[in-house]
Scaffold this motif. Structure first.
Motif: not given
Length: 146
Positions: A86-88, A100-113, A117-128
């Motif tokens: 569900e991450i993407p 420019d109210g927040a930095a652009i953030a994303n999360l990448k997880i490499k698991y079992q090859d 990767e998430t879509t971009d979100f606000d630094h400090g306000h990640p998806p729940a």
């Protein structure tokens, strides 16, 4: 007797689930990146180690710290609650990065090859759905900063 057996099985099964999640996270690479015009932070977690880079150009070597067992247990617990498929599809709760109210953030997880990767979100306000994991990563990186 049934009560004792039930308690024993409950403890045994919960312990094995924790070990399984810990093994899964041990064999996983998590990368959190946040950037804006004047801010850059990349945090990589692998094998109970945290690497923090604040240099966008890569000229300074990243800082590395060992993650305490308590913090590692929190990361394992948060990681175990995430549905990687569900991450993407996760939706960002705010759009402050658009003005420019927040930095652009994303999360990448490499698991079992496979990479998730998430879509971009606000630094400090990640998806729940990934909030506990991201907030713990950011908190660990901030501890290193201080």
């Amino acid at each position: 007797m049934k009560t004792i057996t039930l308690i024993f099985l409950t403890l045994f099964l919960s312990k094995s689930c924790t070990n399984e999640a810990q093994n899964e996270l041990t064999n996983t690479t998590i990368q959190y990146t946040a950037s804006s015009r004047g801010f850059y932070q990349q945090v990589v977690i692998r094998n109970q180690k945290l690497t923090v880079s604040r240099d966008r150009n890569g000229t300074k070597s990243p800082e590395e710290i060992n993650i305490s067992d308590t913090d590692w247990a929190e990361l394992v617990k948060a990681f175990g609650k995430i549905n990687l498929d569900e991450i993407p599809k996760l939706k960002d709760p705010t759009q402050k990065r658009f003005y420019d109210g927040a930095a652009i953030a994303n999360l990448k997880i490499k698991y079992q090859d496979k990479e998730y990767e998430t879509t971009d979100f606000d630094h400090g306000h990640p998806p729940a759905e990934i909030e506990k994991l991201v907030n713990k990563i950011v908190a660990l990186a901030k501890e290193k900063e201080e």
